[in-house]
Enzyme design. Structure first.
Site, short mmCIF file in Angstrom:
data_model
loop_
_atom_site.label_atom_id
_atom_site.label_comp_id
_atom_site.label_asym_id
_atom_site.label_seq_id
_atom_site.Cartn_x
_atom_site.Cartn_y
_atom_site.Cartn_z
N ASP A 1 -2.95 61.16 -29.20
CA ASP A 1 -1.98 60.31 -28.52
C ASP A 1 -2.13 60.38 -27.01
O ASP A 1 -1.57 59.56 -26.29
CB ASP A 1 -0.55 60.72 -28.90
CG ASP A 1 -0.21 60.34 -30.32
OD1 ASP A 1 -0.81 59.36 -30.81
OD2 ASP A 1 0.64 61.00 -30.93
N ASP B 1 2.76 62.71 -30.13
CA ASP B 1 2.78 64.15 -30.34
C ASP B 1 1.40 64.76 -30.54
O ASP B 1 1.16 65.90 -30.19
CB ASP B 1 3.71 64.53 -31.50
CG ASP B 1 3.49 63.63 -32.72
OD1 ASP B 1 2.41 63.04 -32.82
OD2 ASP B 1 4.41 63.53 -33.54
N ASP C 1 7.64 56.74 -32.17
CA ASP C 1 7.24 57.22 -33.49
C ASP C 1 8.45 57.10 -34.40
O ASP C 1 9.58 57.03 -33.93
CB ASP C 1 6.91 58.72 -33.44
CG ASP C 1 5.58 58.97 -32.78
OD1 ASP C 1 4.86 58.00 -32.54
OD2 ASP C 1 5.30 60.14 -32.51
P1 ATP Z 1 5.13 58.82 -37.04
O1 ATP Z 1 3.92 58.34 -36.31
O2 ATP Z 1 6.26 57.87 -37.01
O3 ATP Z 1 5.52 60.23 -36.82
P2 ATP Z 1 4.25 59.58 -39.62
O4 ATP Z 1 4.71 60.95 -39.41
O5 ATP Z 1 4.66 58.87 -40.86
O6 ATP Z 1 4.67 58.60 -38.52
P3 ATP Z 1 1.60 60.53 -39.79
O7 ATP Z 1 2.07 61.90 -39.61
O8 ATP Z 1 0.42 60.04 -39.04
O9 ATP Z 1 2.71 59.48 -39.45
O10 ATP Z 1 1.38 60.30 -41.31
C1 ATP Z 1 0.78 59.14 -41.82
C2 ATP Z 1 0.72 59.20 -43.32
O11 ATP Z 1 -0.12 60.27 -43.73
C3 ATP Z 1 2.05 59.46 -43.97
O12 ATP Z 1 2.74 58.27 -44.24
C4 ATP Z 1 1.66 60.16 -45.26
O13 ATP Z 1 1.33 59.21 -46.24
C5 ATP Z 1 0.42 60.92 -44.88
N1 ATP Z 1 0.72 62.31 -44.57
C6 ATP Z 1 1.50 62.78 -43.59
N2 ATP Z 1 1.54 64.12 -43.57
C7 ATP Z 1 0.73 64.54 -44.56
C8 ATP Z 1 0.34 65.82 -45.06
N3 ATP Z 1 0.77 66.95 -44.51
N4 ATP Z 1 -0.50 65.85 -46.11
C9 ATP Z 1 -0.96 64.72 -46.66
N5 ATP Z 1 -0.63 63.50 -46.24
C10 ATP Z 1 0.21 63.37 -45.21
#
Ligand code: ATP
Length: 896
Positions: A636, A632, A338
């Site tokens: 997954d 996480d 990730d």
């Molecule tokens: P990783 O898989 O590397 O942890 P990540 O944390 O960027 O990646 P996600 O948490 O799935 O992946 O988030 C994907 C997308 O969703 C983010 O790029 C963001 O645009 C949006 N996002 C993440 N958290 C929130 C939130 N709390 N509220 C609204 N949109 C969100």
């Protein structure tokens, strides 16, 4: 347990599933806001911790006896009895001593290994959220008491038996309890008293997993009184100390034992029939050889090697949940990680705010609300409607809280939302009072599938507002802005800097809107603008990736984030020279056959869903790669299970992910995975070293004696002496290699192939070559002593000492499989090695010079000068072996 009306024995406990929720609360005396801390403490004392009863362990005596339960030991004990009856009391007692020492070492080491694993299990003690005194608290699952109100969300493991108070989209996987693999819908309505477990939809059962949604529920049974606690057979969670490698070695050991027994029978026949040995003498020789040739101590040493590996990994914050992972880690060839929080720090700060009219850069660092937006813009000045709306959305469509602690601002909740809170404060808003003035009526929580979050708030004016934030393309699509090139341009600008970009939208709704459905967030939504956040890469990750690249391990970033953002971060981390990036949408278009090649050359997978992860792992595995994969969320779990090493995040990971994983990272840090790989390689090396050392040392002594019998020469060692060598070496040198630190070059060579045999060509060659060398040494010294006229007793004592000395020198050689041992660190050794060396030396001096030993083992003192000859032979052996290592190393055989 004292008597207490609330501690109701399980059999006449009220049927909570059939009671209305309010009645359940009343019955357990739980107020609306949960128990008070004092009451919880008191109940904990009364009911005991919420832990399943410890699985019953085997009695220590039984565990000790189990070390005698193998063919060889039976054979040895039978021989000891025979020897005793035949008046060979000394040999009999030495055999018994060898058997006992082995059992004691096995027992002690196994106990240590088990304790080490137990200690590690405690490091990932699960936590749960409860409501006490009106506020949410994270507590250890063991501290949950009947009457506690537990807050659950997707990915959580249900910590006790709970009566649902309220639930939203709550689906629970109860397979562990009912065997039903389809998740069950949970709701608060009471069900019939006679319902079967699987139909009690108003209950959540301990040990099951929340698949989706959220719930608030009342703990009605904890610990052993839960449904799962009643099924004692399911509680066998104790790690078994076995791995594929260990099983392979045990099989090999058993095979070897039978082989040795067959050869012993042949040798016995030959010695008595062809060489005129008396049956008693022949039997003693054969028995002692059998003891010599069978590596009975090997499984114990390998178990301890694995346990040490697990402990070393834990010290680097990588907690192994399943022992075989230790082996697999060593052969890992691809790590899929990730991004957020693993490769980056997950410490977010808003860097830019973009509206249709303008781009504002934001000052400040961390979560402190200090710094201006653009030219010192503040909310409420009316000139910037969109910006005003955006900072309101940032504060209201947000679950995190910021707190000042010792002059530091910290986030409770999601760091990204924390950063948005700080942005709102920089705009002059106070999120806490704003949230009080704009109460939230409903929300759609963020999930990785939809990539947005929405809230419905009641404005002070009486209007209702919907606020949305999420992945910008997603939010733009919700606003009907699919083709807006100017916005895409602005997103790309921020993403190219490695910023994570969020889109914001809002709409005014009528007072009749009371709940948020998908339709409510799709219509008339107005796009407000973008926010770019920075999340710097972890410095340790940078170094760890460099390590991976030198170790031939490719690192792939699989992220939900935007392609440009992910690629920019990949460049900063030097993930690949020119990282190739692919998005989830593109992956969907690639047929299965084409995926392996694509996956192998891609470094960044952006905007992926958890389902993509599963496809990526499978594709990589089909190319022969050994894949470690991080995760996480609940979704997954399948890819974590599919990966060769599933790695769950200890901090932000859900219980579902941890359950599915082989390893948990206590600090969520990518560098810990690489540290674990390094330890995994070391463990494998050490196991090879243990084998490379043990087999030829056994082989050498056996070959020398067998040859003497076949050629009709005088025996170079008596049976008792052979037994002595085995006994003394198992307790000392045999254990040393398990403690070897990593070799300097462990991360400078490519990963070992998936199915590389343990006994590689090199190792087999080594066993034969060293056995021959030792045999030659034995004969040389024996003939030398006889030629000097020292007599058979001295000659044999010299043979035993020579063997031990050669084994010591060989041990130094084998410590480095791929590098020269004649170096400063090579000669100084480790404390364990030096301790063992001192012990063997003392034992050999006693063996040679103590009168009692002369009686017991028929030894005789060795003249000083002849002692030097023995050492010289050891040095010659070392030099020959170092030369061999150098020659083979140049031909790259040593590493295969
Ligand atoms: P990783 O898989 O590397 O942890 P990540 O944390 O960027 O990646 P996600 O948490 O799935 O992946 O988030 C994907 C997308 O969703 C983010 O790029 C963001 O645009 C949006 N996002 C993440 N958290 C929130 C939130 N709390 N509220 C609204 N949109 C969100």
């Amino acid at each position: 347990m004292k008597h207490d009306p609330r501690a109701i024995p399980a059999e006449d406990a009220p049927s909570f599933h059939a009671l209305p929720a309010a009645q359940a609360l009343a019955l357990l005396g739980t107020p609306e806001g949960g128990l008070s801390q004092a009451e919880a403490r008191e109940r904990l004392a009364r009911h005991g911790p919420n832990r399943l009863p410890e699985p019953r362990r085997r009695h220590p005596v039984l565990r000790f006896l189990s070390h005698f339960n193998n063919v060889l030991i039976y054979f040895l004990l039978a021989s000891a009895v025979a020897a005793f009856l035949l008046d060979h009391a000394i040999d009999a007692s030495v055999i018994v001593a060898v058997v006992l020492i082995n059992a004691v070492i096995g027992y002690v080491q196994e106990g240590k290994a088990e304790r080490a694993l137990d200690a590690i299990r405690d490091m990932i003690a699960p936590h749960a959220a409860v409501l006490r005194e009106g506020t949410r608290h994270e507590v250890e699952v063991a501290d949950i008491v009947p009457g506690d109100i537990v807050l659950l969300e997707a990915g959580d493991k249900v910590p006790a038996d709970l009566r649902v108070l309220s639930a939203r989209n709550c689906l629970v996987d109860e397979a562990i309890l009912t065997g039903e693999s389809v998740p069950v819908v949970k709701q608060e309505g009471a069900v019939a008293g006679a319902s079967a477990l699987g139909d009690r939809t108003s209950m959540l059962f301990s040990g099951t997993l929340v698949a989706t949604g959220q719930a608030r529920a009342l703990a009605v049974a904890t610990g052993g009184t839960t449904e799962i606690g009643k099924i004692s057979s399911l509680i066998g969670e104790v790690q078994t100390l076995t791995t594929p490698l260990l099983r392979q070695i045990n099989r090999f050991g058993t095979l070897f034992t039978w082989f040795a027994l067959a050869l012993s029978a042949l040798l016995f026949a030959f010695a008595t029939l062809a060489r005129g040995y008396s049956p008693v003498d022949a039997m003693m020789v054969v028995v002692s050889l059998a003891v010599g040739v069978v590596p009975e101590g090997l499984p114990a040493v390998i178990t301890i090697t694995l346990a040490i590996g697990v402990q070393r990994m834990a010290r680097r914050h990588a907690i192994v949940r399943r022992l075989p992972a230790v082996e697999t880690l060593g052969s890992t060839s691809v790590i899929c990680s990730d991004k957020t929080g693993t490769l980056t720090r997950n410490e977010m700060t808003v860097r830019r705010v973009v509206t249709a009219g303008a781009t504002h850069m934001v000052e400040g660092s961390g979560y402190a609300p200090l710094g201006a937006i653009g030219e010192g813009w503040r909310a409420g000045d009316g000139a910037q409607d969109d910006l005003d709306g955006l900072v309101h959305a940032a504060a209201l469509c947000n679950d995190a809280e910021l707190k000042e602690k010792d002059g530091h601002w910290i986030v409770l909740g999601d760091p990204m939302e924390g950063a948005l809170g700080a942005l709102a404060m920089k705009a002059g808003l106070d999120p806490r009072s704003l949230r009080a003035a704009w109460p939230r009526l409903d929300a759609i929580p963020f999930d990785a599938e939809h990539r947005f979050m929405a809230t419905l708030n009641a404005a002070p004016s009486g209007e209702r507002w919907v606020f949305v934030k999420g992945a910008p393309e997603r939010v733009m699509a919700m606003c009907g802005l699919r083709e807006a090139a100017d916005w895409h341009e602005k997103i790309a600008q921020a993403a190219a800097q490695g910023e994570r970009v969020l889109g914001f939208a809002a709409r005014r709704a009528g007072p009749e809107l009371a709940a948020l459905g998908m339709d409510a967030v799709e219509e008339e939504l107005r796009f407000l603008g973008l926010v770019g956040l920075i999340d710097p890469p972890r410095e340790e990750a940078l170094a760890a990736i460099a390590d991976c690249r030198s170790a031939g391990i490719s690192v792939k970033m699989i992220t939900g984030d935007h392609q440009e953002t992910a690629t920019a971060i990949a460049r900063q981390l030097n993930l690949a020279d020119d990282p190739v990036a692919v998005t989830g949408v593109e992956l969907d278009r690639v047929p299965d056959e084409a995926l392996p090649a694509l996956a192998a050359r891609t470094s960044v997978f952006a905007r992926t869903n958890p389902e993509h992860k599963l496809r990526i792992v499978r594709a990589l595995q089909s190319t022969g790669a050994v894949v470690a994969m991080t995760g996480d969320g609940v979704n997954d779990a399948p890819s974590l299970k599919q990966a060769d090493v599933g790695v769950a995040m200890g901090r932000k990971g859900t219980e579902a992910a941890k359950e599915a994983a082989e390893m948990v990272l206590a600090n969520d840090d990518f560098a810990s995975i690489v540290a674990a790989v390094r330890e995994g390689r070391t463990v494998y090396d050490n196991i090879r070293k243990v084998i490379a050392w043990t087999l030829p040392t056994n082989g050498g002594e056996v070959m020398a004696v067998v040859l003497a019998i076949i050629l009709g020469l005088a025996l170079p060692m008596t049976p008792a002496q052979i037994l002595w060598i085995n006994m003394i070496l198992t307790v000392t040198l045999g254990l040393v290699l398990a403690f070897e630190p990593p070799e300097p070059g462990v991360m400078a060579r490519p990963p070992r192939p998936r199915n590389a045999p343990l006994l590689s060509r090199f190792l087999l060659w080594r066993v034969v070559f060293v056995s021959v060398l030792f045999t030659a040494g034995v004969f040389a010294i024996f003939q030398f002593a006889l030629w000097r006229g020292l007599g058979e007793a001295v000659a044999r004592t010299m043979v035993v000492n020579t063997l031990v000395v050669m084994e010591i020198f060989y041990l130094f050689n084998v410590r480095y499989l791929n590098a020269p041992s004649i170096s400063l660190t090579g000669i100084v050794g480790t404390p364990v090695l030096l301790g063992a060396l001192a012990a063997v030396t003392l034992a050999q001096i006693a063996f040679t010079y103590l009168p009692i030993m002369h009686t017991l083992f028929a030894t005789a003192p060795i003249p000083f000068m002849d002692g030097l000859v023995i050492i010289a032979i050891g040095i010659v052996v070392l030099v020959i072996l170092e030369a061999e290592k150098w020659l083979l190393g140049r031909r790259h055989i040593a590493t295969d």
